[in-house]
Design a protein around this motif. Structure first.
Motif, PDB file in Angstrom:
ATOM      1  N   SER A  47      26.018   9.471  -4.844  1.00 23.27           N
ATOM      2  CA  SER A  47      25.928   8.016  -4.973  1.00 23.27           C
ATOM      3  C   SER A  47      25.651   7.394  -3.606  1.00 23.27           C
ATOM      4  O   SER A  47      25.045   6.349  -3.503  1.00 23.27           O
ATOM      5  CB  SER A  47      27.213   7.452  -5.573  1.00 23.27           C
ATOM      6  OG  SER A  47      28.325   7.935  -4.860  1.00 23.27           O
ATOM      7  N   GLN A  93      34.945  15.259  -8.580  1.00 22.06           N
ATOM      8  CA  GLN A  93      35.322  14.378  -9.689  1.00 22.06           C
ATOM      9  C   GLN A  93      34.985  15.016 -11.047  1.00 22.06           C
ATOM     10  O   GLN A  93      34.199  15.966 -11.134  1.00 22.06           O
ATOM     11  CB  GLN A  93      34.593  13.039  -9.576  1.00 22.06           C
ATOM     12  CG  GLN A  93      33.156  13.101 -10.084  1.00 22.06           C
ATOM     13  CD  GLN A  93      32.400  11.801  -9.887  1.00 22.06           C
ATOM     14  OE1 GLN A  93      32.722  11.021  -9.015  1.00 22.06           O
ATOM     15  NE2 GLN A  93      31.380  11.600 -10.686  1.00 22.06           N
ATOM     16  N   GLN A 133      33.444  12.790  -4.636  1.00 21.28           N
ATOM     17  CA  GLN A 133      32.449  12.777  -5.700  1.00 21.28           C
ATOM     18  C   GLN A 133      32.154  14.180  -6.213  1.00 21.28           C
ATOM     19  O   GLN A 133      31.965  14.394  -7.414  1.00 21.28           O
ATOM     20  CB  GLN A 133      31.155  12.117  -5.208  1.00 21.28           C
ATOM     21  CG  GLN A 133      30.257  11.713  -6.370  1.00 21.28           C
ATOM     22  CD  GLN A 133      28.875  11.270  -5.923  1.00 21.28           C
ATOM     23  OE1 GLN A 133      28.524  11.342  -4.754  1.00 21.28           O
ATOM     24  NE2 GLN A 133      28.088  10.820  -6.887  1.00 21.28           N
ATOM     25  N   MET A 180      27.067  14.757  -1.064  1.00 19.00           N
ATOM     26  CA  MET A 180      28.076  13.924  -1.710  1.00 19.00           C
ATOM     27  C   MET A 180      29.318  13.802  -0.836  1.00 19.00           C
ATOM     28  O   MET A 180      29.537  14.600   0.068  1.00 19.00           O
ATOM     29  CB  MET A 180      28.501  14.550  -3.049  1.00 19.00           C
ATOM     30  CG  MET A 180      27.451  14.520  -4.140  1.00 19.00           C
ATOM     31  SD  MET A 180      28.129  15.301  -5.617  1.00 19.00           S
ATOM     32  CE  MET A 180      26.655  15.513  -6.601  1.00 19.00           C
ATOM     33  N   ALA A 226      29.336  14.996 -11.014  1.00 19.93           N
ATOM     34  CA  ALA A 226      28.168  14.178 -10.697  1.00 19.93           C
ATOM     35  C   ALA A 226      26.998  15.095 -10.340  1.00 19.93           C
ATOM     36  O   ALA A 226      27.192  16.180  -9.788  1.00 19.93           O
ATOM     37  CB  ALA A 226      28.494  13.258  -9.533  1.00 19.93           C
TER      38      ALA A 226
END
Lengths: 277, 297
Positions: free
Chosen positions: A51, A43, A40, A36, A47
């Protein structure tokens, strides 16, 4: 009743899989997080999957870990296991097949050493190594760990005892030397024991932290676990971004994961064999 | 008389070669294991800061333990760390071994998921788990909140720091314990278990009369292996994740000894503590094996 039985296996399989994935999930999270972006990974809400893939974490992690620490870890692991193996296989052979009266006492002594906690001998081992002027040298890092021959010697003894004595006796009648018997007969036959021993001791050496921490403090001799440890404090303003810390952790763990997957049977035999002692 | 001596000599006939081959092994073993154990006792009667020469103080270090509040506290912390770690490991490992001891498709691959944490170091686990434990917005607290539970502050609270370290240690120790139990279970003939099912024995009776007799000897081994693993491993976790805190809540005896030796540089006192720890450890192992034997009767 019979109908219920038909479903029992799939239900059991499903249950085994769910629990298994749960157990492995911290490692899956490690892999996922190492790919990541730092944003991310930090965050909220967290997650679970990257992504986009950030390979740059690994180059940054490699810079942080230092090539030298990686090389030192490999040197420490390979030399420690190779030296200790030669002491253990020969010692196990002597205690299993040679006739001398003190054998039982040596076995007892080695067995007893398995129950001495690391910390008991830490301070005096440090003192001995220091007096030999070996602190912050490869021999000082390696030899005190090689010296822990109790486990390996007993493992090999256990295995070699089960080999037919005639093999040794026949060689003795021929006037073959002991070391020759060891090299030509015992070591080839004890290969499964070597596999089991190597799996356990490679893992132990690679993951070792306490002894390197006190005996190898200079970058020229320090190992990967020492580079890794400070990263556990990053929650209070880290040295490097968290996703890079994940990548660094994965880099140091990956060799052992790959080795385990490649030689799972050997590892399992090693762990189970070590329990039979 | 003559025969007996000849017999004795026969039993000792390889002595020379045996010692010669053992020499390198036992020499290193003596220098770095036997000498340090004896040296620990010797150093414990001195005051020593490594820089100057050690001087003899008799039993002063041992007397000091009696008035040092950290000694009792760190022993207690170690005890709870072992209790909250080893007991769950033994129980859960047996359950897992029972669960995966079955012949179904893909069982080898699925077992891998159970065994893989065995290869992770304490150092690597520490980095990973301190992130999982991050209070508030960490992934563990997030998942707990999905189930309506407000997660604690984990490593930064005195009441949850020790259990949090135990969870990491249990996670790391389960694979080996499960493997050992699995080895024991696989020695129980399948026909015996099948016969008991056909006889209509319930799950509990099967556990009590067939499974338990097959694994009870293994239980002692698993317990000892894990007591050793938790005792030695506690240092790595504590030193990396909590440094004994918060407010000494995770200062185990092994960590305290390290602290006294390498932060305070009081080698004499540290050696005395290590000697005491060895005695406690031997006592603990004796009590545990006695308990297991009592249960097995």
């Amino acid at each position: 009743m019979r109908r219920l039985r038909r479903f029992r296996k799939p239900v059991r399989m499903f249950f085994i899989l769910v629990v298994g994935v749960f157990l492995a999930s911290p490692l899956l999270y490690l892999v996922s997080g190492s790919l990541m972006s730092s944003a991310q990974l930090t965050q909220f809400p967290p997650a679970f999957f990257p992504s986009s893939i950030h390979w740059s974490n690994f180059t940054a992690a490699w810079d942080y870990l230092h090539l030298r620490a990686g090389v030192n870890s490999i040197i420490f692991t390979v030399v420690t296991v190779a030296l200790q193996w030669s002491l253990c296989v020969s010692g196990g052979f002597v205690l299993a097949k040679m006739h001398f009266r003190a054998a039982r006492r040596v076995v007892a002594l080695l067995g007893l050493s398995l129950f001495v906690p690391t910390i008991t001998t830490l301070v005096p081992t440090f003192v001995v190594t220091d007096k030999l002027h070996l602190i912050n040298t490869y021999p000082g890092l390696i030899l005190p760990i090689v010296a822990q021959t109790g486990f390996g010697t007993l493992l090999f003894r256990q295995y070699i005892v089960s080999l037919p004595t005639e093999l040794v006796d026949a060689a003795r009648v021929d006037g073959a030397k002991w070391m020759l018997i060891l090299r030509r007969v015992i070591i080839p036959l004890a290969l499964p024991a070597t596999g089991a021993y190597a799996a356990i001791s490679v893992l132990t050496a690679w993951n070792m932290y306490l002894w390197p921490l006190v005996a190898a403090t200079k970058p020229s001799v320090s190992v990967l676990t020492e580079s890794l440890a400070p990263l556990a404090e990053t929650q209070y303003g880290g040295v490097i971004p968290e996703s890079v810390a994940f990548a660094a952790t994965l880099i140091t763990t990956l060799p052992m994961i790959v080795a385990f997957l490649a030689a799972q049977k050997t590892f399992i035999r090693g762990i189970q064999g070590s329990g039979v002692e | 008389m003559h025969g007996k001596r000849a017999e004795r000599r026969w039993a000792n006939r390889d002595r020379g070669a045996a010692w010669a081959i053992l020499a390198p092994n036992l020499t290193l073993f003596s220098i770095f294991i036997i000498v340090p154990v004896l040296l620990a006792v010797a150093i414990s009667f001195t005051n020593w800061d490594l820089a100057s020469a050690p001087h003899f103080v008799g039993l002063a270090n041992y007397r000091r333990m009696l008035s040092d509040p950290m000694v009792g506290q760190s022993i207690e912390t170690t005890f709870f760390f072992l209790l909250m770690g080893v007991v769950p490991t033994v129980v859960i490992a047996l359950l897992f071994a029972l669960l995966v001891n079955v012949r179904v498709p893909f069982i080898a691959a699925m077992r891998t998921l159970y065994f893989i944490p065995a290869v992770v170091s304490f150092a690597a686990s520490s980095v990973l788990w301190q992130w999982i434990y991050r209070p508030g917005d960490g992934i563990l607290d997030y998942l707990l909140r999905l189930f309506g539970v407000n997660g604690p502050a984990w490593l930064s609270s005195t009441s949850t720091a020790l259990p949090a370290l135990d969870i990491v240690s249990i996670w790391l120790s389960l694979p080996v314990a499960t493997l050992l139990y699995l080895a024991a279970l696989q020695r129980i003939p399948e026909q015996v278990i099948e016969a008991s099912i056909l006889d209509g024995a319930g799950a509990f009776r099967r556990l009590r009369y067939i499974i338990w007799p097959g694994v009870r000897n293994m239980t002692l081994l698993v317990a000892i292996v894990d007591i050793l693993a938790f005792t030695n491993g506690s240092f790595d976790l504590v030193n990396i994740m909590t440094q004994g805190g918060p407010i000494n809540a995770t200062t185990t005896l092994i960590y305290y000894i390290y602290y006294v030796a390498f932060s305070n540089i009081q080698l004499g006192y540290a050696a005395a503590l290590s000697v005491m720890q060895l005695f406690l450890f031997v006592a603990l192992l004796s009590v545990v094996s006695l308990l297991v034997k009592l249960v097995n009767r």
